[in-house]
Each structure stands twice: as C-alpha cells, then as structure tokens.
Design a protein around this motif. Structure first.
Motif, PDB file in Angstrom:
ATOM      1  N   TRP A  24      -3.541   1.545 -12.152  1.00 15.02           N
ATOM      2  CA  TRP A  24      -2.362   2.404 -12.309  1.00 15.02           C
ATOM      3  C   TRP A  24      -1.539   1.950 -13.518  1.00 15.02           C
ATOM      4  N   PHE A  25      -1.285   0.641 -13.620  1.00 11.46           N
ATOM      5  CA  PHE A  25      -0.521   0.124 -14.767  1.00 11.46           C
ATOM      6  C   PHE A  25      -1.194   0.503 -16.090  1.00 11.46           C
ATOM      7  N   SER A  26      -2.525   0.424 -16.140  1.00  8.82           N
ATOM      8  CA  SER A  26      -3.244   0.703 -17.395  1.00  8.82           C
ATOM      9  C   SER A  26      -3.079   2.156 -17.828  1.00  8.82           C
TER      10      SER A  26
ATOM     11  N   THR B 100       1.794   6.728  -6.998  1.00 12.37           N
ATOM     12  CA  THR B 100       0.720   7.630  -7.443  1.00 12.37           C
ATOM     13  C   THR B 100       0.908   9.066  -6.960  1.00 12.37           C
ATOM     14  N   GLY B 101       2.114   9.391  -6.476  1.00  9.94           N
ATOM     15  CA  GLY B 101       2.445  10.781  -6.222  1.00  9.94           C
ATOM     16  C   GLY B 101       2.587  11.234  -4.788  1.00  9.94           C
ATOM     17  N   THR B 102       2.342  10.357  -3.823  1.00  4.72           N
ATOM     18  CA  THR B 102       2.530  10.726  -2.415  1.00  4.72           C
ATOM     19  C   THR B 102       4.015  10.635  -2.084  1.00  4.72           C
ATOM     20  N   SER B 103       4.526  11.572  -1.309  1.00  2.00           N
ATOM     21  CA  SER B 103       5.937  11.499  -0.922  1.00  2.00           C
ATOM     22  C   SER B 103       6.155  10.253  -0.056  1.00  2.00           C
ATOM     23  N   MET B 104       7.340   9.685  -0.126  1.00  2.00           N
ATOM     24  CA  MET B 104       7.607   8.486   0.660  1.00  2.00           C
ATOM     25  C   MET B 104       7.461   8.735   2.159  1.00  2.00           C
ATOM     26  N   PRO B 105       7.976   9.848   2.710  1.00  2.00           N
ATOM     27  CA  PRO B 105       7.762  10.075   4.142  1.00  2.00           C
ATOM     28  C   PRO B 105       6.279  10.096   4.525  1.00  2.00           C
ATOM     29  N   GLU B 106       5.451  10.737   3.689  1.00  2.00           N
ATOM     30  CA  GLU B 106       4.018  10.788   3.978  1.00  2.00           C
ATOM     31  C   GLU B 106       3.379   9.402   3.831  1.00  2.00           C
ATOM     32  N   ALA B 107       3.755   8.672   2.778  1.00  2.00           N
ATOM     33  CA  ALA B 107       3.215   7.321   2.567  1.00  2.00           C
ATOM     34  C   ALA B 107       3.599   6.401   3.715  1.00  2.00           C
ATOM     35  N   LEU B 108       4.824   6.531   4.195  1.00  2.00           N
ATOM     36  CA  LEU B 108       5.254   5.732   5.355  1.00  2.00           C
ATOM     37  C   LEU B 108       4.404   6.049   6.573  1.00  2.00           C
ATOM     38  N   GLN B 109       4.173   7.330   6.798  1.00  2.00           N
ATOM     39  CA  GLN B 109       3.377   7.743   7.950  1.00  2.00           C
ATOM     40  C   GLN B 109       1.957   7.181   7.862  1.00  2.00           C
ATOM     41  N   ILE B 110       1.383   7.174   6.679  1.00  2.00           N
ATOM     42  CA  ILE B 110       0.026   6.666   6.482  1.00  2.00           C
ATOM     43  C   ILE B 110      -0.028   5.151   6.687  1.00  2.00           C
ATOM     44  N   CYS B 111       0.921   4.442   6.102  1.00  5.57           N
ATOM     45  CA  CYS B 111       0.816   2.980   6.020  1.00  5.57           C
ATOM     46  C   CYS B 111       1.526   2.204   7.118  1.00  5.57           C
ATOM     47  N   MET B 112       2.600   2.714   7.642  1.00  2.00           N
ATOM     48  CA  MET B 112       3.351   1.910   8.597  1.00  2.00           C
ATOM     49  C   MET B 112       2.636   1.764   9.942  1.00  2.00           C
TER      50      MET B 112
ATOM     51  N   GLN C 180       0.832  -1.197   0.000  1.00  2.00           N
ATOM     52  CA  GLN C 180       0.000   0.000   0.000  1.00  2.00           C
ATOM     53  C   GLN C 180       0.877   1.261   0.000  1.00  2.00           C
ATOM     54  N   MET C 181       1.950   1.237   0.774  1.00  2.00           N
ATOM     55  CA  MET C 181       2.847   2.390   0.828  1.00  2.00           C
ATOM     56  C   MET C 181       3.456   2.666  -0.545  1.00  2.00           C
ATOM     57  N   TRP C 182       3.935   1.605  -1.227  1.00  2.00           N
ATOM     58  CA  TRP C 182       4.534   1.821  -2.549  1.00  2.00           C
ATOM     59  C   TRP C 182       3.498   2.267  -3.566  1.00  2.00           C
ATOM     60  N   TYR C 183       2.263   1.816  -3.428  1.00  2.00           N
ATOM     61  CA  TYR C 183       1.211   2.303  -4.321  1.00  2.00           C
ATOM     62  C   TYR C 183       1.043   3.818  -4.149  1.00  2.00           C
ATOM     63  N   LEU C 184       1.009   4.266  -2.925  1.00  2.00           N
ATOM     64  CA  LEU C 184       0.881   5.705  -2.677  1.00  2.00           C
ATOM     65  C   LEU C 184       2.053   6.474  -3.281  1.00  2.00           C
ATOM     66  N   VAL C 185       3.269   5.936  -3.141  1.00  2.00           N
ATOM     67  CA  VAL C 185       4.446   6.602  -3.711  1.00  2.00           C
ATOM     68  C   VAL C 185       4.341   6.633  -5.239  1.00  2.00           C
TER      69      VAL C 185
ATOM     70  N   PHE D  83       9.764   4.116 -12.150  1.00  2.00           N
ATOM     71  CA  PHE D  83       8.590   3.337 -11.745  1.00  2.00           C
ATOM     72  C   PHE D  83       8.915   1.844 -11.827  1.00  2.00           C
ATOM     73  N   ALA D  84       9.623   1.436 -12.885  1.00  2.00           N
ATOM     74  CA  ALA D  84       9.972   0.021 -13.062  1.00  2.00           C
ATOM     75  C   ALA D  84      10.786  -0.489 -11.878  1.00  2.00           C
ATOM     76  N   GLU D  85      11.772   0.299 -11.429  1.00  2.00           N
ATOM     77  CA  GLU D  85      12.585  -0.114 -10.276  1.00  2.00           C
ATOM     78  C   GLU D  85      11.723  -0.310  -9.036  1.00  2.00           C
ATOM     79  N   MET D  86      10.792   0.603  -8.837  1.00  2.00           N
ATOM     80  CA  MET D  86       9.938   0.515  -7.652  1.00  2.00           C
ATOM     81  C   MET D  86       9.055  -0.729  -7.695  1.00  2.00           C
ATOM     82  N   VAL D  87       8.511  -1.035  -8.870  1.00  2.00           N
ATOM     83  CA  VAL D  87       7.673  -2.226  -9.001  1.00  2.00           C
ATOM     84  C   VAL D  87       8.505  -3.477  -8.734  1.00  2.00           C
ATOM     85  N   LEU D  88       9.704  -3.530  -9.301  1.00  2.00           N
ATOM     86  CA  LEU D  88      10.564  -4.702  -9.081  1.00  2.00           C
ATOM     87  C   LEU D  88      10.968  -4.818  -7.613  1.00  2.00           C
TER      88      LEU D  88
END
Length: 170
Positions: free
Chosen positions: A99-101, A60-72, A53-58, A124-129
């Motif tokens: 998102w992929f589509s 789709t444009g959420t900053s990683m610090p914010e996504a971490l705060q939301i999901c962790m 869920q955190m990586w999905y947020l990242v 994006f490819a690196e993040m998915v992998l």
C-alpha cells in the motif's frame, strides 16, 4: 522514505521485538492468564493484529463501520503459537508495504466515519501515526503483563530502532 512510513517500519520492528521476547519464554506463557489489560498475552497480540487489519481495510477504501465489523470479531480469537502471530503479522505488514509503495500523497484526506467518535476529515498520515501509537500503547501493556507473569520484557523504544536501523536517519 516519509515519516509516516518510517514510523510504520518502527511499528513492525517493535512488534517483532516483543514477539521475539515472548518466543524466548516457555510456550505456555502466551496463554497464561494474568489480571491485566488483557486476559493473556495472546489476547493482547490478537487485539493489535485485529486493529492493524481494520486500519488497513480503512486505508484501502473500506468504510470504518464495515472494517470494524469484519475485524473486531477476530479481536478475541487467539492463535495457538507465537509463530502464528509472526506469520500473520508478516502477511499484514507486506500488505501495508505494498500500500505504501502505491501512495503519492499521505497528506491526502478523506472522510472517516468513526462510529465511536463521529465523522471527520482524516489524512492517511494521521491514520498511520494513530496505528503506530496504538501499537506502542499495547506493547506497553504486554511489557507490564510479562512482568506480572514473572518475566522481563524487552526494550522496543523508537530510539533503539534508530540505532538498529541506521538508514532511518535519512
């Protein structure tokens, strides 16, 4: 289908395979304590879900610090049943597939501000992998935990995915 998207499909499939194995066992196994990487199988599955869920947020444009705060904060929250894990993972998978589509260039890069490792250009490819690799690592934890609890695991290797999903060779 591009390689990162194919790997994401593998990730979803492999997670379903391991959850199906847990579903075959007595319901109590999900929350049975084990001395391993996570205190229970439910905690391992919750961690995987929170990180996906955190990586999905990242992505789709959420900053990683914010996504971490939301999901962790959800990292330690467990669901009562394996069926709830299936449901939540299916919802998140549908979000990823949508998102992929919409993507035209997975090699597109952006600045990732990782609070643990620093700032870097990431595609994006690196993040998915990375997401897929993270899931593989923790499915291995779950396999070990199942064995520690006295149950066999299930093969969920990428090559099994090839044979069960023959159109992935294209």
């Amino acid at each position: 289908m591009n390689h990162p998207e194919q790997m994401y499909h593998y990730h979803v499939w492999a997670s379903q395979i391991i959850m199906q194995r847990i579903q075959e066992l007595p319901a109590t196994v999900l929350h049975q304590e084990v001395n391993s990487s996570f205190p229970t199988l439910a905690h391992a599955l919750s961690h995987m879900y929170a990180v996906d869920q955190m990586w999905y947020l990242v992505l789709t444009g959420t900053s990683m610090p914010e996504a971490l705060q939301i999901c962790m904060t959800r990292n330690g929250e467990t669901f009562a049943t394996i069926e709830k894990y299936f449901e939540r993972n299916a919802e998140l998978s549908n979000q990823y597939l949508n998102w992929f589509s919409q993507q035209t260039d997975l090699e597109q890069t952006f600045l990732l501000d990782n609070p643990f490792a620093g700032v870097r250009q990431t595609s994006f490819a690196e993040m998915v992998l990375h997401l897929v690799n993270h899931g593989t690592y923790h499915r291995g934890n779950i396999s070990t935990m199942l064995r520690q609890l006295g149950h066999a695991s299930v093969m969920n290797d990428y090559f099994r995915f090839w044979y069960e999903n023959p159109n992935t060779a294209e």
